[in-house]
Write an enzyme that holds these catalytic residues in place. Sequence first.
Site, PDB file in Angstrom:
ATOM      1  N   TYR A 121      -4.893  -5.316   5.452  1.00  0.00           N
ATOM      2  CA  TYR A 121      -6.014  -4.520   4.918  1.00  0.00           C
ATOM      3  C   TYR A 121      -7.357  -5.014   5.476  1.00  0.00           C
ATOM      4  O   TYR A 121      -8.143  -4.220   6.010  1.00  0.00           O
ATOM      5  CB  TYR A 121      -6.014  -4.616   3.392  1.00  0.00           C
ATOM      6  CG  TYR A 121      -7.096  -3.802   2.721  1.00  0.00           C
ATOM      7  CD1 TYR A 121      -6.845  -2.519   2.261  1.00  0.00           C
ATOM      8  CD2 TYR A 121      -8.381  -4.307   2.561  1.00  0.00           C
ATOM      9  CE1 TYR A 121      -7.834  -1.772   1.648  1.00  0.00           C
ATOM     10  CE2 TYR A 121      -9.384  -3.572   1.957  1.00  0.00           C
ATOM     11  CZ  TYR A 121      -9.106  -2.305   1.495  1.00  0.00           C
ATOM     12  OH  TYR A 121     -10.102  -1.562   0.892  1.00  0.00           O
ATOM     13  N   SER A 149      -5.467  -4.296 -10.578  1.00  0.00           N
ATOM     14  CA  SER A 149      -6.550  -5.290 -10.621  1.00  0.00           C
ATOM     15  C   SER A 149      -7.878  -4.650 -11.017  1.00  0.00           C
ATOM     16  O   SER A 149      -8.629  -5.231 -11.807  1.00  0.00           O
ATOM     17  CB  SER A 149      -6.673  -6.033  -9.294  1.00  0.00           C
ATOM     18  OG  SER A 149      -6.670  -5.123  -8.229  1.00  0.00           O
ATOM     19  N   ASP A 156     -13.100   4.648   1.802  1.00  0.00           N
ATOM     20  CA  ASP A 156     -14.174   4.209   0.879  1.00  0.00           C
ATOM     21  C   ASP A 156     -15.037   3.107   1.481  1.00  0.00           C
ATOM     22  O   ASP A 156     -16.259   3.175   1.455  1.00  0.00           O
ATOM     23  CB  ASP A 156     -13.620   3.834  -0.513  1.00  0.00           C
ATOM     24  CG  ASP A 156     -12.650   2.665  -0.550  1.00  0.00           C
ATOM     25  OD1 ASP A 156     -12.191   2.202   0.522  1.00  0.00           O
ATOM     26  OD2 ASP A 156     -12.337   2.200  -1.675  1.00  0.00           O
ATOM     27  N   GLY A 191      -0.122  -0.666  -5.683  1.00  0.00           N
ATOM     28  CA  GLY A 191      -1.132   0.209  -5.100  1.00  0.00           C
ATOM     29  C   GLY A 191      -1.679   1.195  -6.116  1.00  0.00           C
ATOM     30  O   GLY A 191      -2.181   2.255  -5.761  1.00  0.00           O
ATOM     31  N   ASP A 229     -11.470   2.255  -6.414  1.00  0.00           N
ATOM     32  CA  ASP A 229     -10.619   1.942  -7.564  1.00  0.00           C
ATOM     33  C   ASP A 229     -11.448   1.647  -8.810  1.00  0.00           C
ATOM     34  O   ASP A 229     -11.165   2.137  -9.901  1.00  0.00           O
ATOM     35  CB  ASP A 229      -9.733   0.722  -7.262  1.00  0.00           C
ATOM     36  CG  ASP A 229      -8.957   0.893  -5.971  1.00  0.00           C
ATOM     37  OD1 ASP A 229      -8.910   2.023  -5.454  1.00  0.00           O
ATOM     38  OD2 ASP A 229      -8.411  -0.106  -5.468  1.00  0.00           O
TER      39      ASP A 229
HETATM   40  C1  GLA Z   1      -7.175  -0.359  -1.877  1.00  0.00           C
HETATM   41  C2  GLA Z   1      -8.644  -0.708  -2.061  1.00  0.00           C
HETATM   42  C3  GLA Z   1      -9.520   0.561  -2.085  1.00  0.00           C
HETATM   43  C4  GLA Z   1      -9.234   1.444  -0.894  1.00  0.00           C
HETATM   44  C5  GLA Z   1      -7.726   1.665  -0.736  1.00  0.00           C
HETATM   45  C6  GLA Z   1      -7.397   2.424   0.518  1.00  0.00           C
HETATM   46  O1  GLA Z   1      -6.719   0.331  -2.997  1.00  0.00           O
HETATM   47  O2  GLA Z   1      -8.805  -1.425  -3.252  1.00  0.00           O
HETATM   48  O3  GLA Z   1     -10.871   0.201  -2.146  1.00  0.00           O
HETATM   49  O4  GLA Z   1      -9.789   0.906   0.268  1.00  0.00           O
HETATM   50  O5  GLA Z   1      -7.006   0.450  -0.714  1.00  0.00           O
HETATM   51  O6  GLA Z   1      -7.935   3.693   0.457  1.00  0.00           O
END
Ligand code: GLA
Length: 411
Positions: free
Chosen positions: A246, A152, A61, A148, A196
């Site tokens: 990340y 949030s 994304d 995950g 998300d």
């Molecule tokens: C987290 C981030 C998303 C995306 C995922 C990995 O959830 O909030 O924006 O980058 O990781 O796909």
Amino acid sequence: MPRKGGQPIALRSPQEYNDRATVLAGANMTPSLEFLKLYGAGPALSARAPGRVNLIGDHTDYNGGYVLPAAIDREAVVEFRPADDSRVEIAALDLTERAVFDLRELKAATLPAWAKYPLGVATILLEEGHILRGMRATLRSTVPIGAGLSSSAAVEAAFALAFCRSCGLTVPPEQLARICQRAENEVVGMRCGIMDQFVSFLGKRGKALFLDCQTLEHSLVPLDDSRARILVFDTRVKRELTGSPYNRRREECEEALAIMRRHAPELSSYHNLTVNLFKSLAHHLPETLRKRARHVVTENGRVLFGAKALRAGNLIAFGALMDASHDSLRDDFEASCPELDLLVETARQSAGVFGCRMTGAGFGGCAVALVALEHADNCARAATAAFKARFGKEPAVYSFSAADGASLEER
Ligand code: GLA
């Protein structure tokens, strides 16, 4: 491919899988009464927004690529009453914590971590020129935290709706998703992409959401839950994404793109990076950056094929793409961990599993499996047993249905 064998057994309902977490999340409370007790009057409105599970397309994304998540039937709920002052008071019922901030002087420093999400949303709405008023609110959530599953984003989306409704603002959901993403990037310090927040607003019951993160074009893809179940295994390996690799991965993707652009100036983002162009440029990249970029370019292809496969009802093809996605996230993107790999390996060996992969940011968190309905229970049991044997504890197992995006309700 779904494996043959294994006796059909009585299937647990999604509710049974979810009961334990529901109890943990304190859903037995009567939130409106809590509200009354705290603020002396009942709530006027409530805003709800779901978490999500990503079926395929991770770490694409923020690279202008493609994703295919679904909103899930776990949500954050904000009950609120608009106020005539600039104070925002929020009681987080699950945590029995309270936070207060003033819209005229927004400071994150002294607030508990969860309160930075509503504060962030208010900050960006104000920055974008909207006039806000205070509110009294309670927050509760059934989205597992730090797993995950975008707990949030659910909180951000619910508060975005609450702030807008309090002031009579009508902001399109696509724009609200951007505002929530900015809140997370600029106030919370997590450089997440748009996936998300977007699906938390625009998800639909019974559907996955195909999203082009560059253009924000999107479409719904059927998720046939009469044939397969979405099982999610939570490793309970907690990671704070703001301090996780990340952000580093994101930088690596940017570095790789910058190097490739020196040799192919027409390349504006990963959005127009074809596999062939990547192959012709790959030798310019150092090993690590080459692997990161290879994941992004191949994952984009998998999402495009995956959406087609789901539209055609071809779960076998979709599952194979899920498997390939995990392998790429593990080997090229190095976003997996031993707990996730074990769950994925065990699930894949279990009868009736179409595919299994880590989902979301990784480095802990959850794995998602698409499993033929009659085999879901066996798969959950096998993965749980293998996990316990190796790590001495059980993963949490959830069965989710694709749910509707954020909405408001009068109380
Ligand atoms: C987290 C981030 C998303 C995306 C995922 C990995 O959830 O909030 O924006 O980058 O990781 O796909």
